[in-house]
Design a protein around this motif. Structure first.
Motif, PDB file in Angstrom:
ATOM      1  N   UNK A  36       0.825  -1.197   0.000  1.00  0.00           N
ATOM      2  CA  UNK A  36       0.000   0.000   0.000  1.00  0.00           C
ATOM      3  C   UNK A  36       0.866   1.257   0.000  1.00  0.00           C
ATOM      4  N   UNK A  37       0.318   2.337  -0.505  1.00  0.00           N
ATOM      5  CA  UNK A  37       1.108   3.552  -0.691  1.00  0.00           C
ATOM      6  C   UNK A  37       1.484   4.238   0.611  1.00  0.00           C
ATOM      7  N   UNK A  38       0.815   3.872   1.720  1.00  0.00           N
ATOM      8  CA  UNK A  38       1.223   4.445   2.999  1.00  0.00           C
ATOM      9  C   UNK A  38       2.380   3.660   3.623  1.00  0.00           C
ATOM     10  N   UNK A  39       2.804   2.548   2.977  1.00  0.00           N
ATOM     11  CA  UNK A  39       3.931   1.756   3.468  1.00  0.00           C
ATOM     12  C   UNK A  39       5.024   1.676   2.414  1.00  0.00           C
ATOM     13  N   UNK A  40       4.670   1.332   1.169  1.00  0.00           N
ATOM     14  CA  UNK A  40       5.588   1.401   0.030  1.00  0.00           C
ATOM     15  C   UNK A  40       6.765   0.427   0.098  1.00  0.00           C
ATOM     16  N   UNK A  41       6.528  -0.761   0.657  1.00  0.00           N
ATOM     17  CA  UNK A  41       7.563  -1.796   0.595  1.00  0.00           C
ATOM     18  C   UNK A  41       7.469  -2.538  -0.740  1.00  0.00           C
ATOM     19  N   UNK A  42       8.567  -3.183  -1.116  1.00  0.00           N
ATOM     20  CA  UNK A  42       8.607  -4.027  -2.306  1.00  0.00           C
ATOM     21  C   UNK A  42       8.653  -5.477  -1.849  1.00  0.00           C
ATOM     22  N   UNK A  43       7.669  -6.269  -2.261  1.00  0.00           N
ATOM     23  CA  UNK A  43       7.472  -7.597  -1.687  1.00  0.00           C
ATOM     24  C   UNK A  43       7.817  -8.698  -2.683  1.00  0.00           C
ATOM     25  N   UNK A  44       8.604  -9.662  -2.211  1.00  0.00           N
ATOM     26  CA  UNK A  44       8.860 -10.902  -2.944  1.00  0.00           C
ATOM     27  C   UNK A  44       8.165 -12.029  -2.200  1.00  0.00           C
ATOM     28  N   UNK A  45       7.265 -12.719  -2.889  1.00  0.00           N
ATOM     29  CA  UNK A  45       6.499 -13.792  -2.264  1.00  0.00           C
ATOM     30  C   UNK A  45       7.120 -15.145  -2.595  1.00  0.00           C
ATOM     31  N   UNK A  46       7.494 -15.871  -1.546  1.00  0.00           N
ATOM     32  CA  UNK A  46       8.137 -17.175  -1.726  1.00  0.00           C
ATOM     33  C   UNK A  46       7.407 -18.240  -0.912  1.00  0.00           C
ATOM     34  N   UNK A  47       7.863 -19.478  -1.051  1.00  0.00           N
ATOM     35  CA  UNK A  47       7.300 -20.592  -0.296  1.00  0.00           C
ATOM     36  C   UNK A  47       8.327 -21.716  -0.267  1.00  0.00           C
ATOM     37  N   UNK A  48       7.961 -22.833   0.322  1.00  0.00           N
ATOM     38  CA  UNK A  48       8.936 -23.907   0.518  1.00  0.00           C
ATOM     39  C   UNK A  48       9.374 -24.560  -0.786  1.00  0.00           C
ATOM     40  N   UNK A  49       8.652 -24.331  -1.880  1.00  0.00           N
ATOM     41  CA  UNK A  49       9.043 -24.894  -3.183  1.00  0.00           C
ATOM     42  C   UNK A  49       9.745 -23.874  -4.071  1.00  0.00           C
TER      43      UNK A  49
END
Length: 301
Positions: A190-203
């Motif tokens: 969201x624009x009030x936080x502005x982090x860049x997210x990488x979504x991962x998992x166990x595979x």
């Protein structure tokens, strides 16, 4: 994110911050009560899973501390889908219930998605109803006047209250469950936080590389010890949100374990413990969702 950090990590004190939040909520509840609105939290618990029983009991203790009324619906482990649906309908119609949760996980044979979709979105204290998740997707640039997912919100609140700046930060989320992994990226982006997210998992093919490049790691896979010290950038923020049950073969006793292995505390700049990290914050943010719903009803928000 602590540049030039040599360890050990500083504690992200979820228990302490949760206590502060509850103190703040007690005052807000007092104002609501004076206006004739007493917030009420409902819970639907199916079965006697020890972890679920303890968690629900803790939520109601929290309610008592801040002045929120408690409404408990406890069903047998063999409750049918129809009986659970009836309990949901009961709380949807109860004017004393401001918001409520259906404690997860549910027994086998119960359709979790059907259960979540039956909850009145405005009483969805966990923030997991599809409508509320959809609102989080659509309203990325404005305040969302609807319940937000408790654990993702708790993770962000925990970091912000410790002065951790998420603006532009690279965040790797490990896990794709409904309660954390799938939804936390919506809030972080969201624009009030502005982090860049990488979504991962166990595979994920090279999970270690995805984690080593991160300013923040949020581990929510439910695989004990998955995140090791060599996967963490020195000075990074690490939140241990995963929960596993480990059985000691020599004693037969079971203990809870997080996703973060021993030794990470010597590399990370900040670390949330498990337990006493995100867990108390999740319970506190559940109360926040209930109080905010009451404030909307009272015309305060």
């Amino acid at each position: 994110m602590r540049k030039g950090w040599n360890g050990p990590a500083r504690l992200l004190d979820g228990a302490g911050i949760a206590a502060t939040i509850k103190d703040e909520l007690a005052e807000r509840v007092r104002v609501l009560t004076e206006r004739g609105y007493t917030p009420g939290l409902g819970t639907i618990l199916v079965g006697t899973d020890p972890g679920s029983v303890a968690y629900v009991a803790g939520k109601h203790r929290d309610c008592a501390e801040v002045g929120i009324a408690s409404i408990r619906v406890d069903l047998d482990a063999d409750a049918t889908q129809e009986q659970i649906d009836a309990a949901i309908d009961q709380l949807n119609a109860d004017p004393a219930c401001t918001g409520y949760i259906v404690q997860l996980p549910l027994p086998r044979g119960i359709d979790q998605n059907t259960v979540l979709e039956r909850i009145d979105p405005d009483k969805d204290a966990d923030g997991l109803h599809p409508m509320n998740l959809g609102r989080a997707v659509l309203r990325v640039s404005e305040p969302i006047e609807s319940p937000l997912p408790c654990t993702p919100r708790a993770c962000i609140e925990l970091m912000q209250r410790h002065g951790i700046d998420l603006e532009g930060a690279d965040v790797t989320v490990v896990g794709r469950g409904t309660t954390v992994g799938r939804s936390i990226g919506l809030l972080l982006g969201r624009k009030d936080i502005n982090a860049t997210v990488t979504s991962c998992h166990t595979r994920t093919r090279d999970l270690a590389a995805a984690c080593r490049g991160a300013d923040v790691i949020i581990a929510a896979s439910g695989q004990a010890g998955l995140i090791t010290a060599d996967m963490v950038k020195p000075g990074a923020v690490v939140l241990d949100v995963g929960v596993s049950r480990i059985t000691d073969p020599s004693t037969g006793k079971t203990r809870l374990a997080g996703d973060v292995a021993d030794g990470v505390d010597e590399v990370a700049g900040w670390l949330s413990p498990n337990p006493a990290g995100v867990g108390p914050m999740t319970r506190a943010l559940l109360l926040v969702n209930v109080v905010e719903a009451a404030e909307r009803r009272a015309g305060i928000r």
